[in-house]
Write a protein that holds these residues in place. Structure first.
Motif, PDB file in Angstrom:
ATOM      1  N   MET A  27       1.013  -0.893  -0.125  1.00 44.11           N
ATOM      2  CA  MET A  27      -0.037   0.169   0.246  1.00 44.11           C
ATOM      3  C   MET A  27       0.925   0.874  -0.120  1.00 44.11           C
ATOM      4  SD  MET A  27      -3.212   0.970   2.450  1.00 44.11           S
ATOM      5  CE  MET A  27      -4.024  -0.840   2.232  1.00 44.11           C
ATOM      6  N   ARG A  28       0.664   2.408  -0.851  1.00 46.89           N
ATOM      7  CA  ARG A  28       0.929   3.073  -0.667  1.00 46.89           C
ATOM      8  C   ARG A  28       1.055   4.329   0.432  1.00 46.89           C
ATOM      9  NH1 ARG A  28       2.006   7.860  -6.753  1.00 46.89           N
ATOM     10  NH2 ARG A  28       3.995   7.209  -6.528  1.00 46.89           N
ATOM     11  N   VAL A  29       2.310   4.823   0.615  1.00 47.38           N
ATOM     12  CA  VAL A  29       1.966   6.099   2.071  1.00 47.38           C
ATOM     13  C   VAL A  29       3.011   7.439   1.440  1.00 47.38           C
ATOM     14  CG1 VAL A  29       3.094   6.310   4.101  1.00 47.38           C
ATOM     15  CG2 VAL A  29       2.559   3.690   3.243  1.00 47.38           C
ATOM     16  N   ILE A  30       2.335   8.503   1.400  1.00 52.13           N
ATOM     17  CA  ILE A  30       2.868   9.164   1.131  1.00 52.13           C
ATOM     18  C   ILE A  30       2.660  10.571   2.030  1.00 52.13           C
ATOM     19  CG2 ILE A  30       3.145  11.687  -0.332  1.00 52.13           C
ATOM     20  CD1 ILE A  30       1.475   9.547  -2.590  1.00 52.13           C
ATOM     21  N   ASP A  31       3.959  10.918   2.683  1.00 50.85           N
ATOM     22  CA  ASP A  31       3.827  11.853   3.897  1.00 50.85           C
ATOM     23  C   ASP A  31       3.945  12.800   3.785  1.00 50.85           C
ATOM     24  OD1 ASP A  31       4.102  13.072   6.531  1.00 50.85           O
ATOM     25  OD2 ASP A  31       6.441  12.142   6.897  1.00 50.85           O
ATOM     26  N   VAL A  32       2.466  13.664   4.243  1.00 49.66           N
ATOM     27  CA  VAL A  32       2.913  15.362   3.017  1.00 49.66           C
ATOM     28  C   VAL A  32       3.075  16.487   4.536  1.00 49.66           C
ATOM     29  CG1 VAL A  32       0.804  14.928   1.937  1.00 49.66           C
ATOM     30  CG2 VAL A  32       0.417  15.672   3.914  1.00 49.66           C
ATOM     31  N   HIS A  33       3.340  15.404   6.134  1.00 50.80           N
ATOM     32  CA  HIS A  33       3.900  17.182   6.951  1.00 50.80           C
ATOM     33  C   HIS A  33       5.010  16.315   7.703  1.00 50.80           C
ATOM     34  CE1 HIS A  33       2.163  19.129  10.612  1.00 50.80           C
ATOM     35  NE2 HIS A  33       3.842  19.673  10.178  1.00 50.80           N
ATOM     36  N   ASN A  34       6.196  17.083   7.515  1.00 52.48           N
ATOM     37  CA  ASN A  34       7.295  16.777   7.656  1.00 52.48           C
ATOM     38  C   ASN A  34       8.445  17.965   7.382  1.00 52.48           C
ATOM     39  OD1 ASN A  34       9.294  16.180   5.445  1.00 52.48           O
ATOM     40  ND2 ASN A  34       6.765  14.973   4.711  1.00 52.48           N
ATOM     41  N   HIS A  35       9.708  17.944   8.057  1.00 54.57           N
ATOM     42  CA  HIS A  35      10.341  19.546   7.693  1.00 54.57           C
ATOM     43  C   HIS A  35      11.785  18.410   8.358  1.00 54.57           C
ATOM     44  CE1 HIS A  35       6.633  21.034   9.044  1.00 54.57           C
ATOM     45  NE2 HIS A  35       6.858  20.455  10.301  1.00 54.57           N
ATOM     46  N   PHE A  36      12.297  19.833   7.046  1.00 53.19           N
ATOM     47  CA  PHE A  36      13.980  19.785   6.572  1.00 53.19           C
ATOM     48  C   PHE A  36      14.401  20.693   6.236  1.00 53.19           C
ATOM     49  CE2 PHE A  36      17.525  19.512   3.493  1.00 53.19           C
ATOM     50  CZ  PHE A  36      18.103  18.082   4.262  1.00 53.19           C
ATOM     51  N   TYR A  37      15.737  20.609   7.524  1.00 51.90           N
ATOM     52  CA  TYR A  37      16.691  22.709   6.901  1.00 51.90           C
ATOM     53  C   TYR A  37      17.537  21.762   6.226  1.00 51.90           C
ATOM     54  CZ  TYR A  37      14.573  24.053  11.844  1.00 51.90           C
ATOM     55  OH  TYR A  37      14.194  24.687  12.245  1.00 51.90           O
ATOM     56  N   PRO A  38      17.566  22.940   5.081  1.00 51.34           N
ATOM     57  CA  PRO A  38      19.031  22.243   4.440  1.00 51.34           C
ATOM     58  C   PRO A  38      19.792  22.757   4.314  1.00 51.34           C
ATOM     59  CG  PRO A  38      16.323  23.815   2.608  1.00 51.34           C
ATOM     60  CD  PRO A  38      16.730  23.462   3.790  1.00 51.34           C
ATOM     61  N   PRO A  39      21.370  21.556   4.496  1.00 52.96           N
ATOM     62  CA  PRO A  39      21.988  22.161   4.561  1.00 52.96           C
ATOM     63  C   PRO A  39      23.003  23.719   4.740  1.00 52.96           C
ATOM     64  CG  PRO A  39      22.261  20.409   4.299  1.00 52.96           C
ATOM     65  CD  PRO A  39      21.163  20.638   4.062  1.00 52.96           C
TER      66      PRO A  39
END
Length: 326
Positions: free
Chosen positions: A1-13
């Motif tokens: 079953m396909r899982v897509i996470d739309v709320h997460n966070h990243f700080y580019p280096p």
């Protein structure tokens, strides 16, 4: 079953290096484990490895069976900087996001960040992000240094988003009345969902949502208290002329058109959101890698919902795939 996470966070280096070099309004320290800590008025974030190491993050997603993450920036946002610096930082972040999206793993999409304290520059950057970088839209903070998203100064931005058919995902930031939330981590625990609720209500009552019908709006943290309080907003519409000044229908009819990410791991709360907006308007979200985020709880709470297999598959990934065109 396909899982897509739309709320997460990243700080580019690149961004972390730039604010550490300065000048920047965000103060950076290092914790005992070597993680950068970003300090800003009323709060701080610890940028753990998942926030800043994309190769490590790819391994985490593989282990947890997450096919795709829709990356977004996080607090404090570039709008805490002077406008010219906010523009430069937004371009830096968005260029870095586009490079991550282009990685061979194909595990990432991304929402742009905008220099929201310069509304005109935000229009330009949204257009660049969507047309040149091929990002599907942007994340907006629930207020911009105290200015509501419903303020007419942002209508040119929404006009551009409407033209582009862009996604605008509202994420909370330091709420109004934050001085009452300085203990017990009440600002992120309660203040954040309160501010999302306030932003959504003002966008609807001001007529902003109806004015720009092609924008695809997403609310963080299951919409704050929107599913729980929508009936009360409708009562206000029927009781008070001011609440009807810019609306020709009850606010719940517009709020049901929003998408709601599932960063609330209570199946009962998720069930309320399903009954309010429909299973086709819920999008899986983890809040990874924040301390109160969880990829396993994201999946477990959705799998515990008393919905059919098709609806569950939609929440886990199908709805997001349609929204993103993936």
């Amino acid at each position: 079953m396909r899982v897509i996470d739309v709320h997460n966070h990243f700080y580019p280096p690149e961004y972390l290096a730039a604010i550490e070099r300065g000048p920047a309004s965000v103060r950076v320290t290092t914790d005992d484990e070597g993680n950068p800590c970003l300090h800003y008025p009323g709060d701080y974030n610890v940028a753990v490895r998942g926030h800043r190491d994309i190769a490590y993050r790819e391994d985490v997603l593989e282990r947890h069976g997450v096919e795709l993450q829709l990356l977004s920036f996080t607090t404090p946002g570039v709008h805490v900087e002077p406008p010219a610096r906010a523009v430069d930082f937004a371009r830096m972040v968005n260029d870095a996001f586009a490079a991550v999206v282009a990685r061979p793993s194909g595990r990432f999409a991304a929402l742009a960040t905008l220099p929201l304290n310069d509304p005109a520059a935000s229009v330009v950057e949204l257009d660049r992000a969507v047309r040149e970088l091929e990002l599907p839209g942007a994340m907006l903070f629930s207020n911009v240094n105290g200015v509501a998203l419903s303020d007419p100064r942002y209508w040119p931005l929404y006009e551009k988003a409407d033209e582009l058919g862009a996604i605008l995902h509202i994420h909370p930031t330091s709420p109004v009345g934050v001085e009452a939330m300085t203990e017990y981590w009440l600002m992120p625990l309660l203040g954040f969902p309160f501010d999302t609720t306030l932003a959504a209500a003002k966008l609807v009552f001001s007529g902003t949502i109806a004015r720009f019908p092609r924008v695809r709006w997403v609310l963080s943290h299951l919409g704050g208290a929107v599913p729980y309080l929508a009936e009360r907003l409708d009562r206000g519409f029927h009781a008070f002329a001011e609440c009807r000044a810019h609306l020709d229908r009850p606010p719940s009819e517009l709020l049901k058109g929003f998408y709601y990410d599932t960063v609330n791991y209570d199946p009962g709360a998720l069930g309320l959101a399903v009954s309010f907006a429909g299973a086709d308007h819920l999008l899986a979200g983890s809040d990874y890698p924040h301390m109160i985020g969880s990829l396993p709880k994201m999946r477990e709470s959705i799998e515990a919902l008393p919905v059919g297999a098709e609806a569950r598959a939609g929440i886990l990934g199908g709805n997001a795939a349609r929204l993103l065109g993936h």
